[in-house]
Design a protein around this motif. Structure first.
Motif, PDB file in Angstrom:
ATOM      1  N   ARG A 371       0.826  -1.154   0.017  1.00 30.19           N
ATOM      2  CA  ARG A 371      -0.010   0.067   0.068  1.00 30.19           C
ATOM      3  C   ARG A 371       0.944   1.153   0.058  1.00 30.19           C
ATOM      4  N   PRO A 372       0.561   2.106  -0.717  1.00 31.28           N
ATOM      5  CA  PRO A 372       1.311   3.479  -0.656  1.00 31.28           C
ATOM      6  C   PRO A 372       0.966   4.426   0.772  1.00 31.28           C
ATOM      7  N   ASN A 373       1.797   4.770   0.995  1.00 32.77           N
ATOM      8  CA  ASN A 373       2.015   5.590   2.312  1.00 32.77           C
ATOM      9  C   ASN A 373       1.451   4.936   3.351  1.00 32.77           C
ATOM     10  N   VAL A 374       2.084   3.449   3.667  1.00 33.46           N
ATOM     11  CA  VAL A 374       1.694   2.664   4.510  1.00 33.46           C
ATOM     12  C   VAL A 374       1.713   2.686   5.817  1.00 33.46           C
ATOM     13  N   ARG A 375       2.823   3.627   5.958  1.00 31.25           N
ATOM     14  CA  ARG A 375       3.024   3.952   7.485  1.00 31.25           C
ATOM     15  C   ARG A 375       1.908   5.083   8.242  1.00 31.25           C
ATOM     16  N   ARG A 376       1.091   5.580   7.175  1.00 37.29           N
ATOM     17  CA  ARG A 376      -0.103   6.467   7.551  1.00 37.29           C
ATOM     18  C   ARG A 376      -0.999   5.864   8.300  1.00 37.29           C
ATOM     19  N   HIS A 377      -0.795   5.217   9.417  1.00 38.26           N
ATOM     20  CA  HIS A 377      -1.986   4.678  10.501  1.00 38.26           C
ATOM     21  C   HIS A 377      -1.784   5.244  11.730  1.00 38.26           C
ATOM     22  N   LEU A 378      -3.004   4.717  12.590  1.00 44.14           N
ATOM     23  CA  LEU A 378      -3.013   5.253  14.030  1.00 44.14           C
ATOM     24  C   LEU A 378      -2.726   3.958  14.944  1.00 44.14           C
ATOM     25  N   ALA A 379      -2.467   2.917  14.577  1.00 47.56           N
ATOM     26  CA  ALA A 379      -1.956   1.786  15.585  1.00 47.56           C
ATOM     27  C   ALA A 379      -1.119   2.268  16.744  1.00 47.56           C
ATOM     28  N   PHE A 380      -0.293   3.038  16.484  1.00 39.70           N
ATOM     29  CA  PHE A 380       0.615   3.676  17.646  1.00 39.70           C
ATOM     30  C   PHE A 380       0.189   4.981  18.206  1.00 39.70           C
ATOM     31  N   GLY A 381      -1.040   5.530  17.775  1.00 40.57           N
ATOM     32  CA  GLY A 381      -1.358   6.554  18.392  1.00 40.57           C
ATOM     33  C   GLY A 381      -0.632   7.816  17.601  1.00 40.57           C
ATOM     34  N   PHE A 382      -1.034   9.153  18.215  1.00 36.22           N
ATOM     35  CA  PHE A 382      -0.425  10.205  17.389  1.00 36.22           C
ATOM     36  C   PHE A 382       0.143  11.220  18.491  1.00 36.22           C
ATOM     37  N   GLY A 383       0.918  12.021  18.293  1.00 29.07           N
ATOM     38  CA  GLY A 383       1.194  13.293  19.323  1.00 29.07           C
ATOM     39  C   GLY A 383       2.260  12.761  20.247  1.00 29.07           C
ATOM     40  N   ILE A 384       2.175  13.513  21.303  1.00 30.13           N
ATOM     41  CA  ILE A 384       2.970  13.316  22.571  1.00 30.13           C
ATOM     42  C   ILE A 384       3.066  11.855  23.108  1.00 30.13           C
ATOM     43  N   HIS A 385       1.778  11.293  22.965  1.00 25.69           N
ATOM     44  CA  HIS A 385       1.658   9.738  23.547  1.00 25.69           C
ATOM     45  C   HIS A 385       2.032   8.615  22.680  1.00 25.69           C
ATOM     46  N   ARG A 386       2.345   8.923  21.355  1.00 27.79           N
ATOM     47  CA  ARG A 386       2.534   8.003  20.144  1.00 27.79           C
ATOM     48  C   ARG A 386       3.520   7.038  21.151  1.00 27.79           C
ATOM     49  N   CYS A 387       3.246   5.601  20.718  1.00 26.47           N
ATOM     50  CA  CYS A 387       3.758   4.570  21.352  1.00 26.47           C
ATOM     51  C   CYS A 387       5.162   4.537  21.520  1.00 26.47           C
ATOM     52  N   LEU A 388       5.506   4.430  22.799  1.00 24.66           N
ATOM     53  CA  LEU A 388       7.072   4.584  22.975  1.00 24.66           C
ATOM     54  C   LEU A 388       8.026   3.474  22.430  1.00 24.66           C
ATOM     55  N   GLY A 389       7.504   2.311  22.407  1.00 20.42           N
ATOM     56  CA  GLY A 389       8.187   1.242  21.601  1.00 20.42           C
ATOM     57  C   GLY A 389       7.648   0.702  20.174  1.00 20.42           C
ATOM     58  N   ASN A 390       7.449   1.805  19.493  1.00 20.55           N
ATOM     59  CA  ASN A 390       6.811   1.554  18.208  1.00 20.55           C
ATOM     60  C   ASN A 390       8.122   0.864  17.294  1.00 20.55           C
ATOM     61  N   ARG A 391       9.125   1.439  17.442  1.00 23.04           N
ATOM     62  CA  ARG A 391      10.327   0.932  16.520  1.00 23.04           C
ATOM     63  C   ARG A 391      10.683  -0.579  16.906  1.00 23.04           C
ATOM     64  N   LEU A 392      10.573  -0.848  18.183  1.00 21.74           N
ATOM     65  CA  LEU A 392      10.934  -2.072  18.910  1.00 21.74           C
ATOM     66  C   LEU A 392       9.792  -3.103  18.304  1.00 21.74           C
ATOM     67  N   ALA A 393       8.651  -2.668  18.442  1.00 22.89           N
ATOM     68  CA  ALA A 393       7.452  -3.537  17.827  1.00 22.89           C
ATOM     69  C   ALA A 393       7.694  -3.709  16.611  1.00 22.89           C
ATOM     70  N   GLU A 394       8.052  -2.896  15.582  1.00 24.55           N
ATOM     71  CA  GLU A 394       8.128  -3.076  14.323  1.00 24.55           C
ATOM     72  C   GLU A 394       9.428  -3.927  13.925  1.00 24.55           C
ATOM     73  N   MET A 395      10.546  -4.085  14.891  1.00 24.92           N
ATOM     74  CA  MET A 395      11.577  -4.653  14.618  1.00 24.92           C
ATOM     75  C   MET A 395      11.099  -5.992  14.833  1.00 24.92           C
ATOM     76  N   GLN A 396      10.608  -6.435  15.824  1.00 22.16           N
ATOM     77  CA  GLN A 396      10.471  -7.833  16.277  1.00 22.16           C
ATOM     78  C   GLN A 396       9.456  -8.452  15.139  1.00 22.16           C
ATOM     79  N   LEU A 397       8.389  -7.523  14.641  1.00 18.77           N
ATOM     80  CA  LEU A 397       7.477  -8.344  13.674  1.00 18.77           C
ATOM     81  C   LEU A 397       8.234  -8.545  12.486  1.00 18.77           C
ATOM     82  N   ARG A 398       9.157  -7.743  12.304  1.00 17.75           N
ATOM     83  CA  ARG A 398       9.860  -7.745  11.008  1.00 17.75           C
ATOM     84  C   ARG A 398      10.986  -9.009  10.926  1.00 17.75           C
TER      85      ARG A 398
END
Length: 438
Positions: A371-398
């Motif tokens: 999908r184009p712009n595939v990283r445009r999603h809300l699964a990690f939230g947005f703003g100052i409370h965006r998920c702290l561990g988002n890169r770790l989650a992505e790495m584990q899934l990758r």
């Protein structure tokens, strides 16, 4: 695009669960015709049976800033926000939409409040979040990659071939439990306690079946959380008397902004880190297997081009949205979508609904790993409370999917059970089989 659906599990009477609910066409018809005030998106049965989506579609189309009547929730009326851009606007405005006193629609238990930095506004939020950020720094993630990969390899190599097993238990829970134990430097042999405490912290007291007396669950909840607190207090007492290390407990114990936390705030932050490290990754791991099974054309794309794995991870996060909503509380009267949200009103930002908003995401009900712009999603939230561990989650899934592609050409999903929760969008069981190994 070819697709297929996993079988649904039999209920206690031996009948298929979907026999007991309306067909999806009938559900869509009901969602389109029922009075708006009768749509209750916190009804856990809509989530258990995966029939929530037509109701979100109706709200997004006809009443995207929707006030639910008081009888829809034990703590009274609340607003549902279902459009992507409205959610982003709220999540970006902590001055108007506060995370205090809680991110759940349920109010905190009186006398057992558990503050945590996700339930704080600046400056306290920023100070406490900064304390634990080093654990997911790029340098630390790079240092952990080989350990994560070796654990994934060991777990996948232990799976049976040609017989059914529960993917949630043997893979998703096991890998996330191991990761949490590493982040906390928690005794490895007790790692399943972390999963248990996380599940109890977010479970619906009635629907989950986890409480012995659901109507009077408070004392059992306090007992379980006290067990968690006592265990982690022991770890804190060890680490505070040792030189600072790179685990989360040591970071909290040695930071000026967190070293003087009272016991409930310590427990609140521990539960935040456990749930945050458990639910997002665990349920997306399971969701990825289901999505690939139901969309074999996308699995074929991935087999043909493994470079799509990072894109597939982002699409699966959108598709699954492992935490369905976050709550905010209005700090003043404010207009949104032609409605007046009053000071003190509870507002649910439905990330799950925003991630199906066709005005922002083209054909949102299609699972497309390129999908184009595939990283445009809300699964990690947005703003100052965006998920702290988002890169770790992505790495584990990758890493998980890099290793799956080298081993298993197919993973069949035979049955599944979804978590009966409007907050955690996940799976309590997923029976799968692996026909053969490469």
């Amino acid at each position: 695009m070819e697709s297929r659906r996993a079988e649904m599990p039999p209920d206690a009477a031996g009948e298929n669960v979907m026999d007991a609910v309306l067909s999806m066409d009938a559900v869509k018809n009901h969602a389109d015709t029922v009075a708006l005030d009768e749509i209750n998106v916190v009804d856990v049965e809509l989530w258990r049976n995966d029939t929530i989506w037509p109701y979100f579609d109706r709200l997004r189309r006809d009443d995207p800033v929707h006030l639910h009547p008081a009888d829809h929730h034990v703590d009274g009326a609340f607003w549902s926000i279902t459009r992507f851009n409205d959610i982003v606007a709220i999540d970006s405005d902590h001055q108007t939409f506060s995370s205090e006193p809680t991110i759940f629609l349920e109010e905190q238990m009186q006398g057992f409040e558990l503050p945590a930095f996700i339930q704080m506004d600046p400056p306290r939020h920023d100070q406490q979040r900064k304390t634990v950020m080093p654990v997911v720094s790029p340098q630390n993630l790079a240092a952990m990659e080989s350990l994560i990969r070796s654990r994934v390899q060991t777990t996948l190599d232990s799976l049976p071939i040609g017989e059914k097993f529960d993917w949630v238990d043997k893979v998703s829970i096991e890998l996330t439990g191991q990761m949490l134990a590493t982040l906390f430097d928690f005794p490895f042999e007790d790692r399943r306690k972390l999963t248990y405490w996380s599940d109890m912290a977010t479970a619906d007291p009635v629907a989950s079946g986890m409480y012995s007396d659901p109507e009077n669950y408070q004392q059992e909840f306090i007992a379980v959380m006290t067990e968690c607190a006592e265990y982690f207090t022991g770890l804190w007492n060890e680490r505070v008397n040792q030189p600072p290390k790179g685990d989360l407990i040591s970071m909290l114990a040695h930071s000026e902004s967190t070293s003087e936390m009272d016991p409930n705030e310590f427990l609140g932050n521990i539960l935040l880190l456990i749930v945050g490290g458990n639910d997002t990754t665990r349920n997306t791991m399971s969701g990825s297997v289901l999505a690939m099974f139901e969309n074999p054309g996308e699995r074929a794309k991935l087999d043909a081009n493994p470079a799509l794995i990072p894109s597939m991870v982002s699409e699966t996060l959108r598709w699954q949205t492992p935490l369905s909503y976050m709550r905010r509380t209005a700090t003043r009267d404010v207009e949104l979508g032609g409605k007046t949200i009053r000071k003190g009103d509870r507002v649910a930002m439905w990330y799950a609904a925003g991630n199906r908003d066709a005005e922002v995401i083209e054909n949102p009900y299609e699972y497309r790993i390129d999908r184009p712009n595939v990283r445009r999603h809300l699964a990690f939230g947005f703003g100052i409370h965006r998920c702290l561990g988002n890169r770790l989650a992505e790495m584990q899934l990758r890493i998980l999917w890099e290793e799956i592609l080298q081993r298993f050409p197919e993973i069949h999903v035979h049955s599944l059970e979804r978590v009966p929760s409007a907050f955690v969008h996940g799976f309590s069981e997923m029976q799968v089989s692996i026909p053969r190994r490469l």
